[in-house]
Design an enzyme around this catalytic site. Structure first.
Site, PDB file in Angstrom:
ATOM      1  N   ASP A  39       0.762  -1.358   0.189  1.00 27.08           N
ATOM      2  CA  ASP A  39      -0.382   0.048  -0.017  1.00 27.08           C
ATOM      3  C   ASP A  39       1.300   1.482  -0.015  1.00 27.08           C
ATOM      4  OD1 ASP A  39      -2.557   1.605  -0.001  1.00 27.08           O
ATOM      5  OD2 ASP A  39      -3.667   0.037   0.873  1.00 27.08           O
ATOM      6  N   ASP A  58       3.679   2.653  -5.154  1.00 22.92           N
ATOM      7  CA  ASP A  58       2.562   2.943  -5.306  1.00 22.92           C
ATOM      8  C   ASP A  58       2.439   2.371  -7.001  1.00 22.92           C
ATOM      9  OD1 ASP A  58       1.362   5.062  -6.714  1.00 22.92           O
ATOM     10  OD2 ASP A  58       2.063   6.868  -5.794  1.00 22.92           O
ATOM     11  N   VAL A  59       0.965   1.827  -7.451  1.00 19.75           N
ATOM     12  CA  VAL A  59       0.977   0.969  -7.824  1.00 19.75           C
ATOM     13  C   VAL A  59       1.101   1.789  -9.575  1.00 19.75           C
ATOM     14  CG1 VAL A  59      -0.587  -1.440  -7.316  1.00 19.75           C
ATOM     15  CG2 VAL A  59      -1.746   1.202  -8.585  1.00 19.75           C
ATOM     16  N   TYR A 150     -14.698   5.938 -14.385  1.00 13.95           N
ATOM     17  CA  TYR A 150     -15.048   4.687 -13.627  1.00 13.95           C
ATOM     18  C   TYR A 150     -14.854   3.541 -14.032  1.00 13.95           C
ATOM     19  CZ  TYR A 150     -15.445   1.480  -8.769  1.00 13.95           C
ATOM     20  OH  TYR A 150     -15.377   0.439  -8.193  1.00 13.95           O
ATOM     21  N   THR A 185     -16.750   0.165   2.209  1.00 19.75           N
ATOM     22  CA  THR A 185     -15.374   0.248   2.333  1.00 19.75           C
ATOM     23  C   THR A 185     -15.756   1.404   2.216  1.00 19.75           C
ATOM     24  OG1 THR A 185     -13.068  -0.656   0.971  1.00 19.75           O
ATOM     25  CG2 THR A 185     -15.536   0.207  -0.126  1.00 19.75           C
TER      26      THR A 185
END
Length: 275
Positions: A39, A58-59, A150, A185
């Protein structure tokens, strides 16, 4: 179907410090896996489940992915399960949402997943085994209005996963895509952008959902064990998905109705344009 190699499963989970990611980490640990949770935090989060290893990732950064690959090679000698879970929420009408918001969500939700697959696939090919699990959304299959950015990223993750499912099967590598509907979430905390009305609606849907991250994680883990190519996590999602496929006129009417209600909220009467 391929089978996992003997011994504890070695799993890497992005976005593993909160929400669905943390629930997946906890569930995998309960099932005896070794888990590397990744993460953004520089230090190990205090509430990360005990027993999980932690790595800052960090992706969006290839150097972080390279470090993760080096970690699993050195610490475990390989990887059995890659879970590309990290993602952010966004939404907005096409003429309101800024292109900068599009760039941000594409970089995280779509290219972040692609980087993970790109980085780890050579290792999985060397092993001739492994399982890639990409977390998309029901929005990748069912495309409601005012969520174009999205929807587009999640549909891209679905397409990527299906493509790799065929492409990597000769190496004994399975690929699954997870498509949950709304569940409770912290995803809404990542909302940012110009269309605040849509963000407020999205936040309400997330925070008032009946299912928890733990509920969804349990279904996802069962789907992973069964090597399902598409993992639908709830009844609403299954109804929407199969309704779109087999009752398209009804699906279209529902989406037109949703768009009309949205238009009225912003002061526009759409009646004359409805089919």
């Amino acid at each position: 179907m391929t089978s996992a190699p003997p011994g504890p499963r070695r799993a890497l989970v992005t976005g593993g410090a909160s929400g669905l990611g943390r629930a997946l980490v906890a569930g995998m640990l309960e099932r005896g896996a070794r888990v590397l949770a990744c993460d953004l935090a520089e230090e190990r989060p205090a509430d990360l489940p005990a027993g999980a290893d932690y790595l800052t990732l960090d992706v969006r950064r290839q150097q972080d992915w390279d470090a993760a690959l080096a970690w699993v090679r050195e610490a475990w000698g390989g990887l059995d399960l890659l879970v590309n879970n990290a993602g952010i929420a966004a939404g907005g009408r096409i003429d309101v949402e800024a292109m900068a918001d599009w760039e941000r969500i594409v970089e995280v939700n779509l290219l972040g997943v692609a980087r993970g697959c790109h980085t780890m696939t050579p290792l999985l090919k060397e092993q001739r085994s492994g399982h890639i699990v990409n977390v998309a959304s029901l929005a990748g299959l069912v495309h409601a209005p005012a969520m174009s950015s999205y929807n587009a990223t999640k549909a891209g993750v679905v397409a990527l996963s299906e493509t790799l499912g065929f492409e990597l099967r000769p190496w004994g590598i399975d690929v699954s895509v997870v498509c949950p509907a709304f569940f409770r979430t912290n995803l809404h905390s990542s909302f940012a952008g110009k269309d605040t009305a849509m963000q407020e609606a999205g936040t309400k849907l997330i925070t008032t959902a009946s299912a928890s991250a733990e509920d969804v994680a349990a279904v996802v883990l069962d789907g992973i064990e069964k090597r399902k190519p598409v993992i639908l996590t709830d009844r609403v999602g299954r109804q929407a998905y199969f309704g779109k496929r087999f009752a398209r006129p009804l699906y279209d009417r529902l989406m037109h109705g949703q768009a009309a209600r949205l238009a009225r909220r912003v002061g526009h009467d759409p009646e004359e344009y409805l089919p």
